[in-house]
Design a protein around this motif. Structure first.
Motif, PDB file in Angstrom:
ATOM      1  N   GLY A  96     110.423   0.521 -55.982  1.00 28.21           N
ATOM      2  CA  GLY A  96     109.884  -0.496 -56.894  1.00 28.21           C
ATOM      3  C   GLY A  96     108.472  -0.904 -56.496  1.00 28.21           C
ATOM      4  O   GLY A  96     107.575  -1.015 -57.346  1.00 28.21           O
ATOM      5  N   ALA A  97     108.253  -1.116 -55.196  1.00 28.84           N
ATOM      6  CA  ALA A  97     106.923  -1.542 -54.727  1.00 28.84           C
ATOM      7  C   ALA A  97     105.889  -0.436 -54.944  1.00 28.84           C
ATOM      8  O   ALA A  97     104.759  -0.701 -55.373  1.00 28.84           O
ATOM      9  N   CYS A  98     106.277   0.800 -54.660  1.00 29.34           N
ATOM     10  CA  CYS A  98     105.328   1.908 -54.847  1.00 29.34           C
ATOM     11  C   CYS A  98     104.980   2.063 -56.327  1.00 29.34           C
ATOM     12  O   CYS A  98     103.816   2.314 -56.682  1.00 29.34           O
ATOM     13  N   LEU A  99     105.981   1.903 -57.183  1.00 28.94           N
ATOM     14  CA  LEU A  99     105.696   2.015 -58.622  1.00 28.94           C
ATOM     15  C   LEU A  99     104.815   0.861 -59.084  1.00 28.94           C
ATOM     16  O   LEU A  99     103.902   1.047 -59.896  1.00 28.94           O
ATOM     17  N   ALA A 100     105.052  -0.338 -58.539  1.00 28.65           N
ATOM     18  CA  ALA A 100     104.215  -1.494 -58.904  1.00 28.65           C
ATOM     19  C   ALA A 100     102.763  -1.199 -58.539  1.00 28.65           C
ATOM     20  O   ALA A 100     101.848  -1.442 -59.327  1.00 28.65           O
ATOM     21  N   ARG A 101     102.554  -0.650 -57.345  1.00 25.85           N
ATOM     22  CA  ARG A 101     101.189  -0.312 -56.913  1.00 25.85           C
ATOM     23  C   ARG A 101     100.572   0.769 -57.781  1.00 25.85           C
ATOM     24  O   ARG A 101      99.370   0.843 -57.939  1.00 25.85           O
ATOM     25  N   ALA A 102     101.445   1.645 -58.344  1.00 21.26           N
ATOM     26  CA  ALA A 102     100.919   2.745 -59.171  1.00 21.26           C
ATOM     27  C   ALA A 102     100.732   2.316 -60.620  1.00 21.26           C
ATOM     28  O   ALA A 102     100.282   3.105 -61.445  1.00 21.26           O
ATOM     29  N   GLY A 103     101.125   1.081 -60.922  1.00 23.81           N
ATOM     30  CA  GLY A 103     100.955   0.589 -62.286  1.00 23.81           C
ATOM     31  C   GLY A 103     102.046   1.035 -63.244  1.00 23.81           C
ATOM     32  O   GLY A 103     101.857   1.035 -64.454  1.00 23.81           O
ATOM     33  N   VAL A 104     103.210   1.424 -62.683  1.00 25.20           N
ATOM     34  CA  VAL A 104     104.340   1.818 -63.539  1.00 25.20           C
ATOM     35  C   VAL A 104     105.363   0.680 -63.528  1.00 25.20           C
ATOM     36  O   VAL A 104     105.906   0.350 -62.475  1.00 25.20           O
ATOM     37  N   PRO A 105     105.649   0.069 -64.684  1.00 29.36           N
ATOM     38  CA  PRO A 105     106.649  -0.996 -64.684  1.00 29.36           C
ATOM     39  C   PRO A 105     108.040  -0.420 -64.406  1.00 29.36           C
ATOM     40  O   PRO A 105     108.392   0.629 -64.953  1.00 29.36           O
ATOM     41  N   ALA A 106     108.792  -1.083 -63.536  1.00 22.06           N
ATOM     42  CA  ALA A 106     110.130  -0.579 -63.186  1.00 22.06           C
ATOM     43  C   ALA A 106     111.109  -1.740 -63.159  1.00 22.06           C
ATOM     44  O   ALA A 106     110.735  -2.867 -62.842  1.00 22.06           O
ATOM     45  N   THR A 107     112.347  -1.439 -63.491  1.00 22.10           N
ATOM     46  CA  THR A 107     113.411  -2.444 -63.457  1.00 22.10           C
ATOM     47  C   THR A 107     114.463  -1.979 -62.469  1.00 22.10           C
ATOM     48  O   THR A 107     114.861  -0.817 -62.488  1.00 22.10           O
TER      49      THR A 107
END
Ligand code: FAD
Length: 391
Positions: free
Chosen positions: A18-29
């Motif tokens: 989740g954190a890596c996706l947040a940094r990459a600008g990909v919204p994740a649930t």
């Protein structure tokens, strides 16, 4: 509209992805079946500290707090994970147990008890330790004492003054035997066959750091080099009834995916006679156990430190190409044979699972970012931008 990414599980692996996706600008649930993040760490036995050092156990972009000891306690790990989820403002839906996930038309259908989510990318981070492994023996139902799995063990207080058999010479079994000693119980531990034991530190250096260096060598060579050093550090284990494995710790991890016993005091207690070593269990009697060598001993309680199974096949359907013969993930840390499906946290590494989880999370989120076209939106894959977690 399908979600870009749904992650199942809010343990270290789910949070890291989740954190890596947040940094990459990909919204994740993130969907989590329990009411808290890091649920497994809330349940673990009280005395638990990381066996791996904090510098090599932290997740991407966030360090353990400086005041945390080298081997953080269970509570410090919980604090760290909770702070991690807050820091990265992760969208975590608690109480969402995934009961079925299957590939649909260009996206994944993920069902919880009360919701259906569609996701272009599905990351399963439900844990290598999802379900306790519970072997049974002849006569067990007639046993009048207590039988419990290590996942239900909290501390040795209920066992004070009682004869307790710990089945399993892994890291949980070894540490629970110590805890029982410290609570005035009489522990014995089952060692069924040859074992590999390493100290938590070799001459002040965390064993993980040593393993990382060794992992550059072929496992057999690494084991050959470390054998005399381990003997110097731990003494002659054969005198304690512990037969050394034909293959060493590194070869064992590579072939069986099984971490050796990282000794945090069990060996010394065996040496001093406070923990007895027993052969394998053949059967139970009403008041004890018969061992494979035919001897029989009374016990008040038996603790099964017999490991876990990932059991993703219990809810993942139509994805057999991504699973091995036992229904476990065939790969971890990259896109599977099925587009848009990823497993995180299913690879046992000599350098520790938490470290490996961080590495897998970075790779998975990079793959998802490429798939969703988010590359370059905010990805930061280096060490820079790190924050300090809690603990
Ligand atoms: C006793 C013990 C000590 C350990 N010590 C160390 C150590 O010192 N160093 C180290 O590197 N590793 C250690 N590990 C191994 C590993 O790092 C931890 O198990 C770690 O918690 C794994 O993280 P994870 O996120 O993959 O799995 P978990 O922490 O198990 O998290 C999985 C999450 O998924 C949720 N979930 C499962 N199924 C579903 C579903 N169907 N729907 C929704 N949610 C679901 C669970 O509730 C859980 O919150 C230890 C393991 C154990 C058991």
């Amino acid at each position: 509209m399908p979600y870009d990414a749904v992650i199942v599980g809010a343990g270290p692996a789910g949070l890291a992805v989740g954190a890596c996706l947040a940094r990459a600008g990909v919204p994740a649930t993130i969907l989590e079946q329990t009411g808290q993040v890091g649920a497994a760490w809330h349940r673990h036995y009280t005395r638990l500290h990381l066996h791996t050092d904090k510098a090599r156990s932290q997740l991407p972009f966030a360090d353990f707090a400086a005041e945390c000891p080298r081997y953080p306690s269970r509570q410090q790990v919980i604090d760290y994970l909770q702070a991690y989820a807050r820091t990265f403002r992760l969208d975590i839906r608690l109480g969402q147990q995934v009961v079925a996930a299957r590939p649909g038309d260009g996206s994944w259908e993920v069902r919880t008890r009360d919701q259906i989510y569609q996701a272009r990318n599905l990351v399963l981070a439900t844990g290598y330790n999802r379900e306790p492994n519970l072997p049974t023996w002849p006569g067990q139902s007639a046993f009048r004492g207590t039988v419990l799995h290590s996942s239900d063990y909290r501390d040795g207080e209920p066992f004070r003054g009682r004869r307790v058999l710990v089945v399993g010479f892994g890291n949980s079994g070894g540490e629970i035997a110590i805890d029982l000693c410290q609570h005035g119980a009489e522990p014995s531990i089952v060692v069924r066959g040859p074992v590999n034991v390493v100290p938590r530190e070799l001459f002040g250096i965390p064993i993980q750091a040593v393993s990382l260096l060794q992992s550059r060598l072929p496992p057999r060579v690494a084991d050959l080099v470390s054998r005399p050093v381990l003997r110097l550090a731990l003494g002659d284990l054969s005198r304690l009834g512990l037969e050394r494995g034909a293959e060493g710790p590194m070869a064992q991890i590579r072939r069986l995916g099984r971490i050796p016993l990282i000794d945090v005091g069990t060996i010394e207690l065996i040496r001093s006679g406070r923990i007895a070593v027993c052969p394998g269990v053949a059967s139970f009697t009403a008041d004890g156990v018969v061992f494979t060598d035919g001897t029989q001993r009374p016990f008040d309680a038996v603790i099964l430190a017999t490991g876990y199974r990932p059991r993703v096949d219990a809810f993942l359907h139509g994805a057999s190409a991504a699973l091995d013969r036992d229904g476990a993930p065939a790969s971890s840390g990259s896109e599977t044979a099925i587009p848009g499906l990823y497993f995180c946290g299913f690879r046992v590494s000599p350098a520790g699972m938490l470290r490996e989880i961080g590495r897998e999370a970075r790779r998975i989120s990079a793959a998802i970012a490429r798939r969703t076209g988010a590359v370059g939106k905010g990805g930061n894959w280096g060490r820079e931008g790190r924050t300090t977690g809690a603990g």
